[in-house]
Design a protein around this motif. Structure first.
Motif, PDB file in Angstrom:
ATOM      1  N   ALA A   1       0.830  -1.206   0.000  1.00  0.00           N
ATOM      2  CA  ALA A   1       0.000   0.000   0.000  1.00  0.00           C
ATOM      3  C   ALA A   1       0.863   1.254   0.000  1.00  0.00           C
ATOM      4  O   ALA A   1       1.960   1.279   0.560  1.00  0.00           O
TER       5      ALA A   1
ATOM      6  N   THR B   1      -3.136   5.596   0.756  1.00  0.00           N
ATOM      7  CA  THR B   1      -4.162   4.568   0.892  1.00  0.00           C
ATOM      8  C   THR B   1      -4.090   3.884   2.250  1.00  0.00           C
ATOM      9  O   THR B   1      -5.116   3.466   2.796  1.00  0.00           O
TER      10      THR B   1
ATOM     11  N   TRP C   1      -6.181   5.398   4.957  1.00  0.00           N
ATOM     12  CA  TRP C   1      -7.627   5.160   4.896  1.00  0.00           C
ATOM     13  C   TRP C   1      -8.048   3.851   5.560  1.00  0.00           C
ATOM     14  O   TRP C   1      -9.235   3.627   5.763  1.00  0.00           O
ATOM     15  N   THR C   2      -7.090   2.994   5.916  1.00  0.00           N
ATOM     16  CA  THR C   2      -7.480   1.828   6.709  1.00  0.00           C
ATOM     17  C   THR C   2      -7.947   2.250   8.098  1.00  0.00           C
ATOM     18  O   THR C   2      -8.710   1.542   8.750  1.00  0.00           O
TER      19      THR C   2
ATOM     20  N   GLY D   1      -7.452  -2.087  -1.263  1.00  0.00           N
ATOM     21  CA  GLY D   1      -8.784  -1.589  -1.593  1.00  0.00           C
ATOM     22  C   GLY D   1      -9.876  -2.366  -0.877  1.00  0.00           C
ATOM     23  O   GLY D   1     -10.822  -1.780  -0.341  1.00  0.00           O
TER      24      GLY D   1
ATOM     25  N   ILE E   1      -9.849  -1.472   2.864  1.00  0.00           N
ATOM     26  CA  ILE E   1     -10.477  -0.176   3.150  1.00  0.00           C
ATOM     27  C   ILE E   1     -12.002  -0.307   3.109  1.00  0.00           C
ATOM     28  O   ILE E   1     -12.709   0.208   3.987  1.00  0.00           O
ATOM     29  N   ALA E   2     -12.525  -0.997   2.087  1.00  0.00           N
ATOM     30  CA  ALA E   2     -13.977  -1.174   1.989  1.00  0.00           C
ATOM     31  C   ALA E   2     -14.518  -1.951   3.184  1.00  0.00           C
ATOM     32  O   ALA E   2     -15.570  -1.607   3.748  1.00  0.00           O
TER      33      ALA E   2
END
Length: 484
Positions: A44, A48, A51-52, A101, A104-105
């Motif tokens: 990562a 990004t 954003w975790t 990704g 994060i979602a």
């Protein structure tokens, strides 16, 4: 004084509410010390990777009022169980994430589950204990929740270093599944006062909180004068004003604005906002100060923070019990003042070579202050409304708590960047000292607000006000419904 756990039902409510809150709070901070391992394993970038953490906080903060409203409309036990299930499933998705990704979602979904769980856990707890017992119960609740918040960086570092970062999330599965089952078996169902779901209020509150939190989270990276941040904050403010206007006219509002006409409710929530802003600002930079400036590893830093953490297990239950006897105002104001003293002490003492024994006293003072203030603020806020309105009140309380945490970190980070940085241990120490002055100032504002808090759960000497009469009528109606 009556025991805080006088019935088996109260024991189950306290245990389940505290367990649920512990899980939610732990996942707010435990990931922080595992970020370097996650970055290496998933490849990562720094942006990004942030954003975790931010995805969880963002969805958690903006959906808290919605979570409380869903519980009031569709059943608090049902939605608490659903929230725990959603959080647990998202934890498994985090552990199985093949890339940043997906992680994060999944973290955003975790935050949505937490937004259902936290206000409804607090609602069940506040409803299970009468006012004379509520302070001590909330003290125990706050002690466990605060322990999760403070020990999160240590636990995350220990798991990431000793096992693998995925175990931060796997550990939620057995606890979450058991909690879902016990919620269904041991808690009673209840609903709130609204007869219709306030769709307009939900949309406006979610949009307003999203804009404000997005601006605060992204401000230091995107630049406070950028179009993105100005647009997000302005849009959030406009939607928040729209939410207030909507709720004033709504037949069944998700958050009755008359709550804020009550001096105690307004003052307790203001103090609560400042409390969490000061707490999270201190937590965020203290953990880094111990590692970046003083050279300790994640585990060693976590152990040294236990001086701060340990006060919660001892002081919070005692402070909650004292709030039942002495009233919330004294303990809330005194606790915030102690947090301010601790912040000033840290600011003055900070050096790149500070011996740990010189940190012990300010950490103990700060920890004791926060332990006194937490249960007192909660007790004052939920005690200022009618019993069947506790769900709405706890949703507002917890939303302001999360917003306070985001605001505190963002403000301290801005001051840190202006006064220091990561270029050297001296630069970091200068920034850390400046940030601690900010946490002390926030605590002083909270202490000032606390002086307006009245004691809840007891008759007031002053003449009754119209909103007090309305609240008394709602209480009588709730009692009648319970007895029928």
């Amino acid at each position: 004084m009556a025991s805080v756990v006088s019935t088996p039902k109260q024991r189950w409510v306290l245990a389940l509410a505290s367990t649920a809150s512990f899980m939610m709070a732990l996942d707010t901070t435990a990931v922080a010390t595992a970020l370097s391992t996650i970055q290496r394993d998933l490849g990562a970038s720094l942006e990004t990777l942030q954003w975790t953490v931010n995805a969880y906080v963002l969805s958690f903060a903006v959906l808290l009022l919605t979570g409380a409203a869903l519980g009031d409309r569709y059943g608090r036990r049902r939605m608490l169980g659903f929230g725990l299930g959603l959080f647990t499933a998202a934890s498994a998705a985090c552990a199985l994430a093949p890339g940043i990704g997906v992680l994060i979602a999944a973290r955003a979904v975790q935050g949505a589950g937490a937004a259902l769980v936290l206000p409804l856990a607090m609602t069940h707890l506040s409803a299970a204990f009468p006012p004379r017992q509520r302070g001590r119960a909330l003290g125990l609740f706050s002690g466990l929740t605060g322990l999760a918040t403070f020990s999160g960086p240590f636990i995350g570092g220990a798991v990431a270093q000793g096992l693998a970062w995925q175990w931060i999330f796997w550990i939620n599965l057995p606890i979450g599944l058991l909690a879902v089952l016990l919620v269904r078996l041991r808690l009673d169902e209840s609903t709130g006062p609204g007869v219709r779901f306030d769709v307009g209020g939900v949309l406006l509150a979610t949009g307003g909180a999203l804009g404000l939190v997005w601006g605060l989270v992204r401000g230091n990276d995107a630049g406070w004068g950028s179009a993105e941040i100005i647009g997000a904050l302005a849009g959030g403010a406009v939607l928040t004003v729209g939410f207030v206007r909507w709720e004033l006219r709504a037949a069944a509002p998700m958050l009755p604005m008359r709550f804020f006409r009550d001096r105690t409710f307004a003052a307790a929530n203001t103090s609560n906002f400042c409390l969490t802003a000061s707490l999270y600002g201190t937590l965020f930079f203290l953990a880094q100060y111990l590692q970046v400036a003083l050279g300790h590893g994640p585990l060693a830093a976590g152990l040294r923070m236990m001086t701060w953490t340990g006060t919660l297990m001892v002081c919070a239950p005692i402070a909650g019990s004292l709030a039942d006897r002495l009233g919330e105002r004294r303990l809330l104001a005194a606790g915030m003042l102690l947090q301010a003293v601790g912040g000033v002490w840290l600011a003055l003492a900070a050096t790149p070579t500070l011996p740990y024994d010189r940190l012990v006293a300010p950490l103990l003072i700060s920890g004791c202050g926060l332990s006194m203030a937490m249960p007192s603020a909660q007790k004052a806020a939920v005690g200022a409304v009618a019993p069947r309105e506790i769900g709405q009140a706890s949703g507002a309380f917890n939303m302001l708590r999360q917003l306070g945490g985001v605001f505190g970190i963002a403000l301290c980070a801005a001051v840190f960047t202006r006064n220091g940085g990561y270029a050297s241990t001296r630069a970091f120490t200068d920034g850390f000292a400046a940030a601690m002055w900010v946490t002390a100032g926030l605590a002083l504002v909270g202490a000032t607000a606390a002086t307006a808090v009245r004691r809840t759960g007891l008759p007031r000497a002053s003449a009754p006000r119209p909103e007090a009469d309305e609240r008394a009528a709602l209480r009588a109606e709730a009692v009648a419904e319970t007895g029928s």
